[in-house]
Structure formats: C-alpha cells, structure tokens
Design an enzyme around this catalytic site. Structure first.
Site, PDB file in Angstrom:
ATOM      1  N   GLY A 230       0.611  -1.236  -0.066  1.00 23.72           N
ATOM      2  CA  GLY A 230       0.292  -0.046  -0.118  1.00 23.72           C
ATOM      3  C   GLY A 230       0.900   1.177   0.058  1.00 23.72           C
ATOM      4  N   SER A 231       0.404   2.191   0.625  1.00 21.96           N
ATOM      5  CA  SER A 231       1.027   3.696   0.505  1.00 21.96           C
ATOM      6  C   SER A 231       2.179   3.564   1.675  1.00 21.96           C
ATOM      7  CB  SER A 231      -0.104   4.633   1.045  1.00 21.96           C
ATOM      8  OG  SER A 231      -0.380   4.529   2.438  1.00 21.96           O
ATOM      9  N   GLN A 233       2.662   5.998   3.788  1.00 17.45           N
ATOM     10  CA  GLN A 233       2.140   6.696   5.009  1.00 17.45           C
ATOM     11  C   GLN A 233       1.514   5.287   5.741  1.00 17.45           C
ATOM     12  OE1 GLN A 233      -0.986   9.048   4.478  1.00 17.45           O
ATOM     13  NE2 GLN A 233      -1.399   9.481   6.900  1.00 17.45           N
ATOM     14  N   GLY A 234       0.827   4.478   5.164  1.00 15.53           N
ATOM     15  CA  GLY A 234       0.173   3.246   5.918  1.00 15.53           C
ATOM     16  C   GLY A 234       1.194   2.256   6.261  1.00 15.53           C
ATOM     17  N   GLY A 235       2.372   2.052   5.264  1.00 12.20           N
ATOM     18  CA  GLY A 235       3.320   0.985   5.594  1.00 12.20           C
ATOM     19  C   GLY A 235       4.214   1.660   6.927  1.00 12.20           C
ATOM     20  N   GLU A 254       5.451  -3.340   1.253  1.00 11.60           N
ATOM     21  CA  GLU A 254       5.755  -2.887  -0.071  1.00 11.60           C
ATOM     22  C   GLU A 254       4.920  -1.475  -0.257  1.00 11.60           C
ATOM     23  OE1 GLU A 254       4.665  -1.707  -3.482  1.00 11.60           O
ATOM     24  OE2 GLU A 254       4.209  -3.795  -4.072  1.00 11.60           O
ATOM     25  N   CYS A 291       2.212  -0.739  -8.668  1.00 14.43           N
ATOM     26  CA  CYS A 291       3.028  -0.177  -8.023  1.00 14.43           C
ATOM     27  C   CYS A 291       4.419  -0.243  -9.014  1.00 14.43           C
ATOM     28  CB  CYS A 291       3.441  -1.081  -6.781  1.00 14.43           C
ATOM     29  SG  CYS A 291       3.499  -2.811  -6.992  1.00 14.43           S
ATOM     30  N   GLU A 380       5.326  10.149  -5.489  1.00 17.82           N
ATOM     31  CA  GLU A 380       4.514   9.027  -6.366  1.00 17.82           C
ATOM     32  C   GLU A 380       3.113   9.512  -6.501  1.00 17.82           C
ATOM     33  OE1 GLU A 380       3.220   4.427  -6.388  1.00 17.82           O
ATOM     34  OE2 GLU A 380       3.615   5.203  -4.480  1.00 17.82           O
TER      35      GLU A 380
END
Length: 517
Positions: A230-231, A233-235, A254, A291, A380
């Site tokens: 995912g993003s 920020q989330g990771g 990732e 991605c 991104e």
C-alpha cells in the site's frame, strides 16, 4: 488479552464506475479480533502446519476452490473495483497458479533450506559438533490486502500463499475497496482449510471500516509478522506500531515506487515510436494503479526526445479516462497533481468532473537537474500519470539518477552500441532498485524463483526480501540450528535417512543422499 479497539464500525462497498453504494459490512469487534488471533496462535503451537505434506495439500485445495468460485469472484470484483473482467480473470489465474507453485516448493523441501554439517573431531581450529540448520515458521502473520490487486495481493494472494507455505497461520485485514470480493475468497480458503482437516484458526479474514482493526492486529502479541502492500504512510504507520511493541516484529511493507525509466538518444533513434506506445500502455494499464508503473521517464534533449514527448501527450489525450479504484485514490492523485509545479504535456482538464472515479491521464515535463532541489517531483502519483524529465548530457542524467530514493524497479532503454553508457547507468540503477530491466517496461511481475519484488527504502521496509516469487516464504521464517541433537527430536528434513527425499547441503555438498553413518 484486551485490545483497545473502538466499537465496530459499518461501511459500504462502492462501485467506483458510478459512485453507487453497494452492500454494507461490519468491522471486526475487539473480542472477535482477539479470538481470531488466539485461534491462530493455537494452530501455530500445535505444530500441525509443520508437516510439508499438509501444507502442500492445503495450498492446492485453496487453488481448486478459487477456480470453482472464479465466476462469482470476478463478477463481484468488477462491481467493487471497476477493473475489467479480463484483468480480474488474469489476476485470479495468477492467484491460484502461485498457490500451486508454492505447493511445489513445499513438497520439494526448498522452503526449508536444510543444511547439515556432521561432527568432525579433526576440524580446525577446534572440533566441529554435529550442526543441523533449517528455516522454521515465525508464527501467525497479519496480512493486509491491497486496493489495486483484489486477488493477487489480497486475501489469498502472494503474501498469504507464502505465509501458509512457510507454515504460518494467516489473519487477513481485508481492504474496504473490495470487501465482498475478499469475503468470497476467504470463504473459499476456509473451505479448503476444512477439507484438508486443519483447524479453522489456520486462516481468517477480518473486515475493517478504518485503521482501528489493522492497528490492533499489528499490536496484538500473538502476531509474529506483518505483510503489507500500500501507501508509504500506511506502511510506516504499521512499522511504528510493530517496533513499539514490547517484543517488536518485522513488517514487510511494499510501499510503492516511481520506477524510473531511462531512454537514450540512440534508443529513440532506433525505436522512438515503439517506446512511446509502450510507455503509454504501461502508464495507463489498470488505470496506472500498479506499484510498478513507470512514473518518471528520463528523455534526452533534442528532436527525437521532443517527438517522443509530443507523441506520449497525444496518445494520452486519446486514451479513454480509466476508472480509479476508489475515491481516496482519485482525490489523492488530483491533490498530488495540484502540488506538482511542472509543465503539462496533456491538454485535457485533469480536474474535469467525470462519472464515478474516472480520471483523465496526465503527463508533465521538467528538467532532470531539478530533481535534487525539488523533492515534490519525486512524490509518487498513483494513477494514470507520468513525469518526463529532460537531460542535456550524460553527466546531468547520472546526477539525477543519483538523487533518486529507493525504487521497486528501474529500466534502461539504450542503443545497441551504447555499452559503456549502459554500464554506467546500470551501476546506479542497481544501487537504487530491486529489479533492473532493459528494453522493456516494468508492469507485469512474473511469479518465479528469480523474481525480486522489493527494493531499498522507501520502496519497502526490508530490501532483503521479495513479496513476489518462490523465495517470498523467507520473510515468514527464521533459521534454527539443532546441535548434537538426538535423532528423535530432529525435524524430518534434518534426519540422517532423509525420509522426505529433499535436497540438502551436507558437509558443503548439495545432495539427496542419506547422511553416511
């Protein structure tokens, strides 16, 4: 144990092609989350998944159930994601094929990486004891489904397949972009678990309306590792939670990439029109929501470079606006485009009101030399967008490439006679990316032994591992050595007679033979 999770929240699936609300779903309660993880812990402690034959049968049974339910899964997936049937059918096939491929890995014993060094009293500088090493499962894995791959990187996708192949129970945090699709897939997996005779705690899937369930799942002491796609920020949010635990756990996240693509003057002279067509296909395929989409392209100054840029803009203007997966991705791309101070190549109104989550493709241009001074160029922008960066000479190109952060992929299109330039560019790209391509486009990731889908930070949290391919099991395993152990306590993979008939490295030599008495 008690978890600090808010009261269950409801949410609706949404058809991104129209904005229509679909069925309502209920997020997992704290008690349900606790019970789910504790059941997974019990399965891990029981050792039932240590049997490679059981794991192989499970993986093949899941594949069969997915094939049987394929029509219903694809039909609902279309409504919840806006992705076409052809894309989803291909993704479904990839999903069941990678499950069967992992079953082959388990049956061959390749996941164990068994190594035996027999005792040697004459070993120098000191005598060597009997040492037997292999990989063992970490324990229950929290798997986070991805928005852009409702099948191949979600409920029964590559992370789940790799974790089950490694012998780890899996608890999935479903993605709210495709909850019904995930529910159908989870039901298929659960049927396979029951058919093989395994406990229900081997696999579970939880709905989540917001961040609360995912955060509680990572913080739960029963979880041993996390897989996330995912993003950034989330990771990183999950990484912080995992590292703040009394016992930190690994997060294999990732988090996306710009996937820089370099074109040289010689490459453009040889095949400029072909490169323009291929680039536009890679930027707009699946709505640019991959991605591995090439988001930054380095183009040489001059007539050939200008022709390429103009052709890319023309082709993008003629492309039907794709449907983005959800409103969050749609608004995120538009906000990212507003922050970008670069000249537009495409002529369409990028904020035009279109039905649902449709978005016109966008291309922009700037100078490669500005990368080091303008970090917003490296943001991104997930969706049908590409930034063309022009460079005057080799020095400007190499300096710009050196300013890039870690990437999943990097690509070089060079001429047949540019070997020295290719070598210099390649040396930088290898430092920056987990997969370096030549004369191709990075979209499409083969599920093979040699594949590396990962890269240096910020592309991932752990560049040593891959989330695609047969070596993906290593994320969820750790090495253990049995020293001078009696035969009856050894795993089958490490016993003298090699009852599983697997390849092992014995005293430095790969062999399937039994250990000599």
């Amino acid at each position: 144990m008690g978890t600090d999770v808010a009261a269950p929240l409801t949410f609706n699936a949404v058809d991104p092609s129209t904005g229509e609300s679909l069925r309502e779903y209920v997020g997992a309660t704290p008690d349900a989350l606790d019970a789910t993880v504790e059941a997974a812990v019990e399965v891990h402690r029981s050792g039932v998944l240590l049997d490679p034959g059981v794991r192989a049968r499970l993986l093949r049974a899941i594949a069969a159930e997915l094939r049987a339910d394929g029509e219903a899964i694809v039909a609902l997936g279309q409504r919840e994601t806006g992705l076409p049937a052809g894309r989803l059918n291909g993704e479904l096939e990839r999903t069941w094929r990678q499950l069967e491929a992992f079953a082959d890995v388990v049956e061959a014993g390749d996941d164990a990486e068994a190594i035996i060094d027999t005792a040697d009293a004459d070993w120098r500088p000191v005598a060597r004891p009997d040492l037997r090493r292999m990989l063992v499962p970490l324990g229950p894995v929290a798997m986070f489904g991805a928005s852009n791959f409702p099948l191949a990187f979600s409920t029964a996708g590559g992370d789940t397949a790799a974790a089950l192949a490694a012998g780890c129970p899996v608890v999935v945090k479903g993605h709210r972009s495709h909850p019904g699709t995930g529910e159908l897939v989870a039901a298929a997996v659960s049927r396979a678990v029951a058919a093989v005779g395994l406990p229900a705690g081997t696999f579970a899937s939880l709905h989540a309306a917001g961040r609360n369930v995912g955060e509680a799942l990572v913080a739960h002491p029963g979880i041993a590792a996390v897989a996330f796609t995912g993003s950034h920020q989330g990771g990183m949010a999950l990484q912080r939670i995992a590292q703040a635990r009394p016992v930190p756990i690994p997060v294999f996240a990732e988090m996306g990439s710009n996937n820089p693509l370099v074109m040289t003057a010689a490459a453009l002279a040889e095949r400029g029109e072909q490169l323009a067509t291929g680039l536009v296909g890679a930027v707009t395929g699946s709505g640019g929501q991959l991605c591995t989409k090439p988001g930054i392209v380095f183009v040489p100054d001059g007539e050939a470079g200008e022709r390429l840029i103009a052709e890319v803009g023309r082709l993008l203007d003629e492309t039907e606006p794709p449907i983005l997966l959800n409103a969050s991705i749609h608004s995120g791309l538009r906000d990212g485009l507003e922050r970008l101070q670069a000249a537009r190549i495409t002529s369409g109104d990028e904020r035009e009101a279109l039905q649902g989550c449709r978005q016109r493709p966008v291309a922009a241009r700037d100078r490669a030399a500005r990368l080091a001074q303008e970090p917003e160029l490296l943001e991104e922008r997930f969706g049908p967008f590409v930034l063309m960066l022009t460079y005057a000479d080799e020095a400007e190109l190499l300096d710009a490439l050196a300013a890039l952060p870690g990437q999943l992929t990097a690509t070089l299109h060079a001429g047949a006679d540019e070997q020295e330039l290719s070598a210099r560019v390649s040396a930088i790209l290898v430092e920056k990316a987990g997969r370096v391509l030549y004369d191709g486009f990075p979209t499409g990731v083969a599920v093979t032994w040699a594949m590396q889908h990962g890269g240096p930070y910020p592309a991932t949290t752990d560049p040593a591992h891959t989330s695609v391919g047969m070596t993906g099991t290593r994320r969820f395993m750790r090495p253990v050595v049995w020293q001078s152990a009696p035969a009856h306590v050894l795993p089958l993979q490490l016993r003298d007679d090699n009852p599983l008939g697997i390849w092992r490295r014995v005293d430095g030599v790969l062999t399937r033979d039994a250990v000599a008495a």
